[in-house]
Structures are given as C-alpha cells and as structure tokens.
Design an enzyme around this catalytic site. Sequence first.
Site, PDB file in Angstrom:
ATOM      1  N   ARG A  81       0.847  -1.197   0.000  1.00  0.00           N
ATOM      2  CA  ARG A  81       0.000   0.000   0.000  1.00  0.00           C
ATOM      3  C   ARG A  81       0.875   1.237   0.000  1.00  0.00           C
ATOM      4  O   ARG A  81       1.439   1.615   1.011  1.00  0.00           O
ATOM      5  CB  ARG A  81      -0.920   0.039   1.219  1.00  0.00           C
ATOM      6  CG  ARG A  81      -1.875   1.230   1.181  1.00  0.00           C
ATOM      7  CD  ARG A  81      -2.368   1.646   2.545  1.00  0.00           C
ATOM      8  NE  ARG A  81      -3.043   2.929   2.455  1.00  0.00           N
ATOM      9  CZ  ARG A  81      -2.428   4.118   2.533  1.00  0.00           C
ATOM     10  NH1 ARG A  81      -1.110   4.191   2.696  1.00  0.00           N
ATOM     11  NH2 ARG A  81      -3.126   5.237   2.442  1.00  0.00           N
ATOM     12  N   HIS A  83       1.220   5.307  -2.039  1.00  0.00           N
ATOM     13  CA  HIS A  83       0.470   6.244  -2.869  1.00  0.00           C
ATOM     14  C   HIS A  83       0.850   6.127  -4.342  1.00  0.00           C
ATOM     15  O   HIS A  83       0.000   6.188  -5.212  1.00  0.00           O
ATOM     16  CB  HIS A  83       0.707   7.690  -2.388  1.00  0.00           C
ATOM     17  CG  HIS A  83      -0.048   8.011  -1.128  1.00  0.00           C
ATOM     18  ND1 HIS A  83       0.108   7.304   0.029  1.00  0.00           N
ATOM     19  CD2 HIS A  83      -0.985   8.952  -0.867  1.00  0.00           C
ATOM     20  CE1 HIS A  83      -0.675   7.788   0.959  1.00  0.00           C
ATOM     21  NE2 HIS A  83      -1.365   8.801   0.444  1.00  0.00           N
ATOM     22  N   LYS A 127     -15.029  11.423 -13.307  1.00  0.00           N
ATOM     23  CA  LYS A 127     -16.008  10.635 -12.552  1.00  0.00           C
ATOM     24  C   LYS A 127     -15.267   9.647 -11.649  1.00  0.00           C
ATOM     25  O   LYS A 127     -15.239   8.423 -11.882  1.00  0.00           O
ATOM     26  CB  LYS A 127     -16.975   9.928 -13.513  1.00  0.00           C
ATOM     27  CG  LYS A 127     -18.294   9.558 -12.863  1.00  0.00           C
ATOM     28  CD  LYS A 127     -19.341   9.246 -13.904  1.00  0.00           C
ATOM     29  CE  LYS A 127     -20.542   8.520 -13.350  1.00  0.00           C
ATOM     30  NZ  LYS A 127     -21.276   9.209 -12.304  1.00  0.00           N
ATOM     31  N   LEU A 183     -19.631  17.565 -13.034  1.00  0.00           N
ATOM     32  CA  LEU A 183     -19.524  16.340 -13.818  1.00  0.00           C
ATOM     33  C   LEU A 183     -20.346  16.558 -15.089  1.00  0.00           C
ATOM     34  O   LEU A 183     -21.502  16.998 -15.001  1.00  0.00           O
ATOM     35  CB  LEU A 183     -20.090  15.152 -13.034  1.00  0.00           C
ATOM     36  CG  LEU A 183     -19.924  13.851 -13.812  1.00  0.00           C
ATOM     37  CD1 LEU A 183     -18.528  13.291 -13.604  1.00  0.00           C
ATOM     38  CD2 LEU A 183     -20.958  12.839 -13.435  1.00  0.00           C
TER      39      LEU A 183
END
Length: 262
Positions: A81, A83, A127, A183
């Site tokens: 994990r 970034h 989105k 959006l």
Amino acid sequence: MDRGFLFGDGVYEVFPVYNGLILGLELHLKRLQEGLDTINIVNPHNKKEWTSIINELISYHKENTKQAIYLQVSRGCDDDRKHTHDKLKPTVYMQSSSFKNPTKGDLLKGSAAITRDDIRWSQCDTKSTSLLANIMFAQEAKNHGVEETILIRDGIITECSSSNLFLVKNDCIYTHPKGPYILPGITREIIIDCAKYCDTEVKEVTFNKDFLMDADEVWISSSTREVVPIIRIDDSPVNNGKVGETWSLIYDRYQAIKSINV
Ligand code: PMP
C-alpha cells in the site's frame, strides 16, 4: 490490495437500461475513456468489448425492465500500500441493480433541496470513485428529508451531490457550463438535446443563488433519477411551489427517447 478499495483510485460509470436498451451508451463509454485517460489507466476494453460485456450482464436480469449498470475500473492491485504506483492490471467491477422512478404524477408534487458550499476538488469533471464529499452532501440531504444538496462554489451554483442542475427563467433553460467544476452528466447532455427538439433555448452559463431562487423552475438530472423538479430550496418555495410547464415538456420528450438507442 486493490487501489480502488485502498485509495478510491479509479473511475466509474452508471448506464441506465430500459427494456434491455442502454440509454446513451456511446456517451457513457466516451466519458469513461476520458476519465481513464485523465488518471492514466489504460482502458482494459474497446467499445465493442464493453458493449458485449454490458449486454451479457443485462441479459442475466431480463426480468428487470429498468436496470442501472454500475461499472468501475480501478488501477488494480499492488503488492504494497503506497500512494505511488507502477503499471498494474486494472480491475473491472460491474453490477446490475433494478431501479424505479416516480410516476409523472408523483414528480408533479415536486421535491425539495438544500444548499451547501461546494468544498470538492477542482477536477469534478472526472467521474472518480473517490466520492467522500459527494456522499457527505447526499447524506445531509437525506437527513433533512430532501431530494438533493445543491452546491455553491464561490457564489456560483455548480451542480448537486449526484446530479446536475437546471433552471428555467423566462422560457430559457440555464445550466452551469461544462468544465472542472461539474460532472458532465450524460442526462444533462440528453436534456439539452431534448430542449433543442422542443425549440427551447439553453444557456450554459454560470449563475448565483439569487438567480436560482428567482427561477420559474428548477430541476435536477441524473441517469437513474432522470429529471426531477425541485419546488423548495432551503425551505423557500421556487415559483410558489409549482412544477413548471417546461419541465413537463422536457420530461415527456425524455420518456419518448428512452426507447431509442442514442
Ligand atoms: N453530477 C454528479 C456529481 C453526479 O454524481 C452525477 C451522477 N453520477 C451527475 C452529475 C449526473 O450524471 P449522469 O447524468 O451522467 O448520471
């Protein structure tokens, strides 16, 4: 270890399906491609493949006359994990749910909304599956027992937690222009086409809350809600709490084109 889960590192689409036909398929696939390009994920499928995968999912739920196909493409799984990322195999997740819309009679009763400051980032045209601010706004609307939260950025009405916003003033339709603060809704696009068909002028310009509160009509739009008239905002009535005629015209046209594959 999927980055969609760990970071909200992905984009999504919701395709409305009426009697097996996907409304706005091309437009949704185009927006998906643009989102993937923006965040540098290689589209795992071409248009033909997506169409066939979506249609296969639709076919499992033939009994549902209205289906919402949710499709998410995340950057994929990593072994740690962190970034940053290297090249990963994107994950595709899809589901079909049935959805219902109120009847025109119910919509004519009108819905309510609240307003809040639009604290989202300046890339709302992507989105993204990272929807923390949107879900907080949506939950606030729910807690207030209203349909939506209308967002205001620097005095300008942008859109809502999960829908675009339209208003009508003197027979002209207004909506925020496309760009980084909204959006680009597919329903918004289809409504603009409906307005052209109905010979009603549409202005894609910015406007403030005073202009909103002085509107003859206010509506919100999304793929699963379609077009919903708002008659109360922050406990003040819009147009004396009456649903307008332009909404009715556009609503009827929208219903008519649902059976056409646009
Ligand atoms: N704005 C926002 C913030 C949304 O989440 C949505 C729905 N996902 C919309 C607008 C409407 O988009 P569409 O018409 O493509 O459903």
